[in-house]
Write a protein that holds these residues in place. Structure first.
Motif, PDB file in Angstrom:
ATOM      1  N   THR A 133       5.552 -14.589  -6.862  1.00 56.73           N
ATOM      2  CA  THR A 133       5.963 -14.031  -8.145  1.00 56.73           C
ATOM      3  C   THR A 133       6.236 -12.532  -7.991  1.00 56.73           C
ATOM      4  N   GLY A 134       5.473 -11.918  -7.118  1.00 56.75           N
ATOM      5  CA  GLY A 134       5.737 -10.533  -6.727  1.00 56.75           C
ATOM      6  C   GLY A 134       5.752 -10.486  -5.205  1.00 56.75           C
ATOM      7  N   ILE A 135       5.869  -9.285  -4.652  1.00 64.93           N
ATOM      8  CA  ILE A 135       5.661  -9.116  -3.217  1.00 64.93           C
ATOM      9  C   ILE A 135       4.516  -8.132  -3.067  1.00 64.93           C
ATOM     10  N   GLY A 136       3.505  -8.523  -2.288  1.00 66.96           N
ATOM     11  CA  GLY A 136       2.355  -7.647  -2.111  1.00 66.96           C
ATOM     12  C   GLY A 136       1.920  -7.664  -0.665  1.00 66.96           C
ATOM     13  N   GLY A 137       1.374  -6.563  -0.222  1.00 68.36           N
ATOM     14  CA  GLY A 137       0.911  -6.494   1.157  1.00 68.36           C
ATOM     15  C   GLY A 137      -0.398  -5.753   1.264  1.00 68.36           C
ATOM     16  N   GLY A 138      -1.237  -6.242   2.160  1.00 67.61           N
ATOM     17  CA  GLY A 138      -2.493  -5.568   2.478  1.00 67.61           C
ATOM     18  C   GLY A 138      -2.737  -5.766   3.950  1.00 67.61           C
ATOM     19  N   GLY A 139      -3.973  -5.532   4.359  1.00 70.32           N
ATOM     20  CA  GLY A 139      -4.260  -5.750   5.768  1.00 70.32           C
ATOM     21  C   GLY A 139      -5.455  -4.968   6.222  1.00 70.32           C
ATOM     22  N   MET A 140      -5.547  -4.856   7.539  1.00 70.07           N
ATOM     23  CA  MET A 140      -6.623  -4.074   8.133  1.00 70.07           C
ATOM     24  C   MET A 140      -6.011  -3.100   9.125  1.00 70.07           C
ATOM     25  N   VAL A 141      -6.636  -1.937   9.221  1.00 71.55           N
ATOM     26  CA  VAL A 141      -6.272  -0.952  10.230  1.00 71.55           C
ATOM     27  C   VAL A 141      -7.536  -0.582  10.982  1.00 71.55           C
ATOM     28  N   GLY A 144     -10.812  -2.006   9.611  1.00 70.55           N
ATOM     29  CA  GLY A 144     -11.250  -1.753   8.232  1.00 70.55           C
ATOM     30  C   GLY A 144     -10.144  -2.078   7.247  1.00 70.55           C
ATOM     31  N   PRO A 145     -10.529  -2.257   5.987  1.00 70.93           N
ATOM     32  CA  PRO A 145      -9.512  -2.597   4.985  1.00 70.93           C
ATOM     33  C   PRO A 145      -8.544  -1.441   4.772  1.00 70.93           C
ATOM     34  N   MET A 146      -7.313  -1.764   4.384  1.00 66.74           N
ATOM     35  CA  MET A 146      -6.308  -0.742   4.104  1.00 66.74           C
ATOM     36  C   MET A 146      -6.548  -0.176   2.718  1.00 66.74           C
ATOM     37  N   HIS A 147      -7.284   0.914   2.639  1.00 63.29           N
ATOM     38  CA  HIS A 147      -7.452   1.621   1.378  1.00 63.29           C
ATOM     39  C   HIS A 147      -6.685   2.925   1.487  1.00 63.29           C
ATOM     40  N   GLY A 148      -7.230   4.007   0.974  1.00 68.02           N
ATOM     41  CA  GLY A 148      -6.526   5.282   1.064  1.00 68.02           C
ATOM     42  C   GLY A 148      -6.582   5.973  -0.279  1.00 68.02           C
ATOM     43  N   LEU A 149      -5.503   6.658  -0.618  1.00 68.71           N
ATOM     44  CA  LEU A 149      -5.461   7.357  -1.902  1.00 68.71           C
ATOM     45  C   LEU A 149      -5.692   6.359  -3.039  1.00 68.71           C
ATOM     46  N   VAL A 150      -4.937   5.284  -3.034  1.00 70.17           N
ATOM     47  CA  VAL A 150      -5.219   4.134  -3.896  1.00 70.17           C
ATOM     48  C   VAL A 150      -5.305   2.896  -2.996  1.00 70.17           C
ATOM     49  N   HIS A 151      -4.179   2.321  -2.675  1.00 73.13           N
ATOM     50  CA  HIS A 151      -4.087   1.233  -1.702  1.00 73.13           C
ATOM     51  C   HIS A 151      -2.604   1.053  -1.446  1.00 73.13           C
ATOM     52  N   PRO A 152      -2.234   0.437  -0.325  1.00 75.50           N
ATOM     53  CA  PRO A 152      -0.797   0.279  -0.057  1.00 75.50           C
ATOM     54  C   PRO A 152      -0.112  -0.554  -1.136  1.00 75.50           C
ATOM     55  N   GLU A 153       1.157  -0.286  -1.340  1.00 77.57           N
ATOM     56  CA  GLU A 153       1.990  -1.041  -2.290  1.00 77.57           C
ATOM     57  C   GLU A 153       3.249  -1.473  -1.543  1.00 77.57           C
ATOM     58  N   MET A 154       3.056  -2.353  -0.571  1.00 78.85           N
ATOM     59  CA  MET A 154       4.154  -2.689   0.339  1.00 78.85           C
ATOM     60  C   MET A 154       5.322  -3.374  -0.358  1.00 78.85           C
ATOM     61  N   GLY A 155       5.040  -4.043  -1.460  1.00 83.05           N
ATOM     62  CA  GLY A 155       6.112  -4.750  -2.163  1.00 83.05           C
ATOM     63  C   GLY A 155       7.117  -3.814  -2.804  1.00 83.05           C
ATOM     64  N   HIS A 156       6.731  -2.544  -2.964  1.00 85.20           N
ATOM     65  CA  HIS A 156       7.617  -1.622  -3.662  1.00 85.20           C
ATOM     66  C   HIS A 156       8.322  -0.657  -2.726  1.00 85.20           C
ATOM     67  N   LEU A 157       8.360  -0.995  -1.432  1.00 82.34           N
ATOM     68  CA  LEU A 157       9.175  -0.232  -0.486  1.00 82.34           C
ATOM     69  C   LEU A 157      10.616  -0.176  -0.981  1.00 82.34           C
ATOM     70  N   ARG A 158      11.242   0.959  -0.748  1.00 82.65           N
ATOM     71  CA  ARG A 158      12.661   1.067  -1.083  1.00 82.65           C
ATOM     72  C   ARG A 158      13.460   0.677   0.144  1.00 82.65           C
TER      73      ARG A 158
END
Ligand code: ADP
Ligand code: ZN
Length: 297
Positions: A133-141, A144-158
């Motif tokens: 229904t959407g495109i979403g991405g996560g993972g590990m680096v 550890g989990p991919m966190h950060g400032l908020v979290h990745p939003e891979m589905g919204h890549l331009r």
């Protein structure tokens, strides 16, 4: 009795709740229901967990964007869910103030499950991308989990629009980001028929592989994952994997110096389907297990 955990995969269209310890023992203890208002939907989840008074912890893998620290969904177009105090509501309904409740994105949860039991076992840096229904991405680096400032939003890549594609895109924030161009509802709107009804020969699929290949190539260039686990309803079309892999190889053009990508046969083991049926809710259970460990339960 051995410790058991509760898991919630909180999706924008449906919730999946389960109790168990991993992918092999949740089968009989799993329910699915539609996502409606936060009160009603979370109420249903709480009712389900009430039958399991022995839970050591509960994990939530949620649609987003989320505020990981505050345990809430933030800028969703589903306004009733905006800033809803999700973790607190679950804790209140299931065990009270001492119940450990872990919270992460649905895709980071799914990645955790794939890393522990599924298609990414033994890897410390990988991506889980879902095309539904959407495109979403996560993972590990680095394990550890991919966190950060908020979290990745891979589905919204331009990504650049293919010049012959007239469709404007349907992301409410960016219009023609990856999700706006290539998630299931975009396929349906562009071609007038749901993706599952389009035959393999339909031009929709060449375009879909084009956009997914560009998006995944960008993720490979920026994150250097050891593997890409690619799932979601749209990827039920199994032959689409070959087209996506070919597009990724074409875009990267042998620049990323590893045989996993350069070798047209090895790439079959590099961009792969998920290794289990419900990685989201299984990952939520894994999140719960980690939280129980941290709490000494
Ligand atoms: P969600 O993203 O809500 O968790 P799914 O991953 O099942 O749910 O994705 C739903 C989307 O996937 C819909 O847009 C639907 O058209 C599409 N889809 C579902 N099944 C198939 C299929 N067999 N082939 C192609 N597209 C599919
Ligand atoms: Zn977008």
């Amino acid at each position: 009795m051995a410790r058991r955990f509760g898991g919630i995969e909180a999706g924008g269209t449906k919730f999946v709740c389960a109790v168990g310890t991993g992918p092999d023992d949740i089968g009989a203890n799993m329910v699915r229901f539609d996502t409606t208002t936060p009160e009603e939907t979370v109420g249903e989840a709480i009712d389900f967990f009430q039958s399991y008074p022995d839970l050591a912890a509960i994990g939530i893998g949620s649609f987003g964007p989320v505020d990981l620290k505050r345990g809430r969904i933030t800028t969703t177009p589903k306004t009733a869910w905006q800033d809803f105090d999700f973790v607190a509501a679950i804790r209140r309904g299931c065990g009270g103030p001492d119940m450990p409740v872990a919270f992460d994105t649905d895709v980071n949860a799914a990645a955790l499950a794939e890393g522990r039991w599924g298609a990414a076992q033994g890897l410390d840096t990988f991506i889980y991308l879902t095309v539904g229904t959407g495109i979403g991405g996560g993972g590990m680096v680095n394990g550890g989990p991919m966190h950060g400032l908020v979290h990745p939003e891979m589905g919204h890549l331009r990504i650049p629009r293919r010049p012959d594609d007239q469709y404007l895109g349907r992301c409410p924030y960016h219009r023609d980001c990856l999700e706006g161009l290539a998630a299931g509802p975009a396929i349906r709107e562009r071609w007038g028929r749901p993706a599952e009804d389009l035959p393999p020969s339909h031009p929709a699929w060449g375009l879909e592989a084009h956009y997914l290949g560009l998006g995944i190539a960008n993720l490979i260039l920026s994150i250097s994952p050891q593997r890409v686990v690619l799932g979601g309803g749209v990827m039920e079309q199994e032959w689409l994997y070959a087209q996506v892999r070919a597009k990724v190889r074409e875009v990267l053009n042998d620049y990323v110096a590893h045989e996993a990508i350069r070798d047209p046969e090895q790439i079959d083991g590099y961009i792969v389907p998920p290794g289990m049926a419900d990685p989201g809710v299984v990952g939520a259970i894994a999140l719960a297990e980690e939280a129980a460990g941290r709490a000494g339960r």
